[in-house]
Enzyme design. Structure first.
Site, PDB file in Angstrom:
ATOM      1  N   ASN A  33      36.489  93.352  37.005  1.00  0.00           N
ATOM      2  CA  ASN A  33      36.426  93.569  38.443  1.00  0.00           C
ATOM      3  C   ASN A  33      36.258  95.058  38.759  1.00  0.00           C
ATOM      4  O   ASN A  33      36.389  95.913  37.889  1.00  0.00           O
ATOM      5  CB  ASN A  33      37.736  93.087  39.074  1.00  0.00           C
ATOM      6  CG  ASN A  33      37.556  91.960  40.052  1.00  0.00           C
ATOM      7  OD1 ASN A  33      36.529  91.872  40.727  1.00  0.00           O
ATOM      8  ND2 ASN A  33      38.539  91.095  40.148  1.00  0.00           N
ATOM      9  N   GLU A  72      34.260  87.689  48.963  1.00  0.00           N
ATOM     10  CA  GLU A  72      34.122  88.732  47.942  1.00  0.00           C
ATOM     11  C   GLU A  72      32.834  89.527  48.135  1.00  0.00           C
ATOM     12  O   GLU A  72      31.987  89.183  48.958  1.00  0.00           O
ATOM     13  CB  GLU A  72      34.098  88.101  46.544  1.00  0.00           C
ATOM     14  CG  GLU A  72      35.433  88.091  45.816  1.00  0.00           C
ATOM     15  CD  GLU A  72      35.814  89.467  45.282  1.00  0.00           C
ATOM     16  OE1 GLU A  72      35.131  90.473  45.606  1.00  0.00           O
ATOM     17  OE2 GLU A  72      36.818  89.552  44.556  1.00  0.00           O
ATOM     18  N   ASP A  86      41.472  94.690  42.504  1.00  0.00           N
ATOM     19  CA  ASP A  86      40.326  93.793  42.605  1.00  0.00           C
ATOM     20  C   ASP A  86      39.072  94.651  42.826  1.00  0.00           C
ATOM     21  O   ASP A  86      38.838  95.593  42.077  1.00  0.00           O
ATOM     22  CB  ASP A  86      40.556  92.789  43.730  1.00  0.00           C
ATOM     23  CG  ASP A  86      39.748  91.512  43.580  1.00  0.00           C
ATOM     24  OD1 ASP A  86      38.583  91.595  43.164  1.00  0.00           O
ATOM     25  OD2 ASP A  86      40.264  90.428  43.903  1.00  0.00           O
TER      26      ASP A  86
END
Length: 280
Positions: free
Chosen positions: A147, A15, A195
């Protein structure tokens, strides 16, 4: 050319990639393993550090080093090898099922960061703002996974998503405050969830669709104008780097049976991405 696997990282939950222009390196995290990485695309070398808490995201600091958004709160490190020093209020300290997740610095040096309800039970995840003096401000809540935080090149627009809702939100930024919240794009269930994302300097917003196997580029009106298919189903975030910020880097999460999942992918784009503003 299509996306290329540039680092077979095999991350559990890769991430938060960020391009460090001065170092010419890509920083990223594996949240599930409490790891911070920095990757040199020129040599293929990938270094890592392991912390006691997950690092959801981070920002580069004006004074050097990094600001880390961790499980309970924030910490700073003065350089790669330094030990983390707590910074600001640990607002999630007594909330076992919550941690900080995704965030971005605005043009004025403030860090906007969302939390995640890891148990997916109470739905009290929220968007917060961390100011350079350490003050933490709650902005809005009633989410499961906050997000996709990103600011446009002029600082006039901000996006983020409550990922399980399949909806991307956009705001106008007036007098350094968020206003006029509306739905930017709503994806149907089953086509992936928004995301992490980033703006480019042409005013388009790019997002990774988790469980959607692709990156999409949205116009200023929220229309999908481009889609980039990936060889993995769970891309997690896109950011831009390289000498001219025309190289896209995409992190991903592990998925059973997908050999390249958890890797970092790259492809070229026409419009440069918005550079990362430092915190402080």
């Amino acid at each position: 050319m299509g996306p290329e696997l540039i680092l077979d990282a095999r991350a559990e939950l890769g991430e938060g990639p960020r391009w460090h222009a001065g170092e010419r390196r890509l920083y990223w995290v594996d949240i599930a393993r409490c790891e911070l990485h920095r990757f040199d695309p020129a040599t293929g070398a990938d270094e890592k550090r392991v912390f006691e808490q997950p690092v959801g995201c981070f920002a580069f600091r004006k004074t050097g080093g990094l600001l880390l958004a961790m499980k309970d709160g924030f910490a700073t490190i003065d350089d790669w090898d330094a030990e983390p020093a707590p910074f600001g209020e640990a607002v999630l300290k007594d909330r076992a099922d919550y941690r900080f997740n995704d965030g971005r610095t605005d043009p004025w040096g403030r860090f906007w960061v969302g939390s995640v309800d890891t148990a997916k039970q109470t739905g009290e995840a929220a968007l917060y703002r961390l100011d350079p003096d350490g003050r933490v401000t709650w902005i809005e809540g009633e989410m499961l996974t906050c997000n996709g935080a990103a600011f446009s090149a002029d600082g006039g627009r901000f996006t983020h998503a409550n990922t399980p809702s399949h909806a991307l939100r956009i705001y106008d930024v007036i007098d350094r405050k968020l206003t006029n919240r509306r739905t930017f794009h709503q994806w149907p269930v089953g086509e992936g969830r928004p995301d992490g994302g980033s703006f480019d300097e042409a005013g388009f917003y790019w997002t990774a669709l988790f469980d959607g196997g692709r990156i999409v580029r949205l116009s200023g009106e929220g229309d999908v104008v481009e889609e980039i298919a990936l060889p993995v189903s769970r891309p997690t975030m896109i950011v831009f780097g390289g000498e001219d910020r025309r190289t896209a880097y995409v992190t991903s999460a592990r998925a059973e049976g997908e050999r390249q999942s958890g890797g970092i992918f790259s492809f070229a784009v026409d419009a440069p991405g918005v550079p990362e503003w430092p915190f402080g």
